[in-house]
Design a protein around this motif. Structure first.
Motif, PDB file in Angstrom:
ATOM      1  N   ALA A  70       6.039   2.069  -2.025  1.00  0.00           N
ATOM      2  CA  ALA A  70       6.325   0.971  -1.095  1.00  0.00           C
ATOM      3  C   ALA A  70       5.419   1.050   0.133  1.00  0.00           C
ATOM      4  N   ALA A  71       5.222   2.252   0.657  1.00  0.00           N
ATOM      5  CA  ALA A  71       4.334   2.418   1.816  1.00  0.00           C
ATOM      6  C   ALA A  71       2.903   2.027   1.446  1.00  0.00           C
ATOM      7  N   GLY A  72       2.456   2.445   0.274  1.00  0.00           N
ATOM      8  CA  GLY A  72       1.109   2.102  -0.172  1.00  0.00           C
ATOM      9  C   GLY A  72       0.935   0.606  -0.356  1.00  0.00           C
ATOM     10  N   LEU A  73       1.928  -0.054  -0.941  1.00  0.00           N
ATOM     11  CA  LEU A  73       1.854  -1.506  -1.114  1.00  0.00           C
ATOM     12  C   LEU A  73       1.872  -2.215   0.235  1.00  0.00           C
ATOM     13  N   SER A  74       2.624  -1.690   1.177  1.00  0.00           N
ATOM     14  CA  SER A  74       2.659  -2.261   2.517  1.00  0.00           C
ATOM     15  C   SER A  74       1.270  -2.177   3.167  1.00  0.00           C
ATOM     16  N   ILE A  75       0.617  -1.035   3.030  1.00  0.00           N
ATOM     17  CA  ILE A  75      -0.745  -0.870   3.571  1.00  0.00           C
ATOM     18  C   ILE A  75      -1.724  -1.799   2.856  1.00  0.00           C
ATOM     19  N   LEU A  76      -1.594  -1.893   1.545  1.00  0.00           N
ATOM     20  CA  LEU A  76      -2.458  -2.780   0.763  1.00  0.00           C
ATOM     21  C   LEU A  76      -2.306  -4.227   1.244  1.00  0.00           C
ATOM     22  N   MET A  77      -1.085  -4.638   1.518  1.00  0.00           N
ATOM     23  CA  MET A  77      -0.849  -6.001   1.994  1.00  0.00           C
ATOM     24  C   MET A  77      -1.317  -6.196   3.431  1.00  0.00           C
ATOM     25  N   LEU A  78      -1.259  -5.148   4.245  1.00  0.00           N
ATOM     26  CA  LEU A  78      -1.839  -5.227   5.585  1.00  0.00           C
ATOM     27  C   LEU A  78      -3.332  -5.502   5.471  1.00  0.00           C
ATOM     28  N   LEU A  79      -4.006  -4.781   4.577  1.00  0.00           N
ATOM     29  CA  LEU A  79      -5.437  -5.000   4.377  1.00  0.00           C
ATOM     30  C   LEU A  79      -5.715  -6.399   3.839  1.00  0.00           C
ATOM     31  N   GLY A  80      -4.845  -6.876   2.941  1.00  0.00           N
ATOM     32  CA  GLY A  80      -4.985  -8.236   2.432  1.00  0.00           C
ATOM     33  C   GLY A  80      -4.811  -9.271   3.532  1.00  0.00           C
ATOM     34  N   PHE A  81      -3.842  -9.050   4.401  1.00  0.00           N
ATOM     35  CA  PHE A  81      -3.604  -9.964   5.522  1.00  0.00           C
ATOM     36  C   PHE A  81      -4.804  -9.966   6.469  1.00  0.00           C
TER      37      PHE A  81
END
Length: 115
Positions: A70-81
Motif C-alpha cells: 500500500a505504501a509503495g502504491l501510494s508513492i507510485l501514485m504520488l509520482l503519477g500525480f
C-alpha cells in the motif's frame, strides 16, 4: 467484512486492472508517450502496479507485505500525480492518481497500526 478489508480489495483489484492495461493496451502506450516516459518506464510501472495489487490482496496472510504494498502504491501514485501536473493535465484528469495516493496511504497507515 470491515471497511478496511473492502478498501484493500477495491484498491488491489483496481491496481491489478491498471497494471495489466499499462502493460498491454495501446492507449496506455500512447499515454506514457504523452507523459514523456519510455517503454521501460511504462513496463516497470505496470509490473509495480501488479506486484502492489498482489501484495495488497495477500493481506489476510501478511499485514506487513500488504502495508508495504500500500505504501509503495501510494508513492507510485504520488509520482503519477506529479507527472500529470508536470504536463499540465487538468485537476479532473489528475484526480484518480491523487485519490489512489490518499487511499493507499490510509490503507498503509491503518495496516501499520495493526502490525
Amino acid at each position: 467484512m470491515s471497511v478496511l478489508s473492502l478498501l484493500i480489495y477495491f484498491s488491489g483489484i483496481a491496481f491489478l486492472f491498471f497494471g495489466v492495461t499499462c502493460l498491454l493496451t495501446p492507449r496506455m502506450k500512447l499515454e506514457f508517450t504523452r507523459f514523456g516516459l519510455s517503454t521501460i518506464q511504462r513496463q516497470i510501472t505496470g509490473v509495480l502496479q501488479i506486484a502492489g495489487s498482489i501484495g495488497l490482496l495477500l493481506f489476510t496472510y501478511s499485514l506487513l507485505i500488504a502495508a508495504i504494498s500500500a505504501a509503495g502504491l501510494s508513492i507510485l501514485m504520488l509520482l503519477g500525480f506529479i507527472t500529470r501536473m508536470r504536463i499540465k493535465d487538468s485537476v479532473y484528469e489528475s484526480s484518480p492518481a491523487f485519490i489512489f495516493m490518499i487511499l493507499n496511504g490510509i490503507i498503509a497507515y491503518k495496516l501499520w497500526i495493526l502490525i
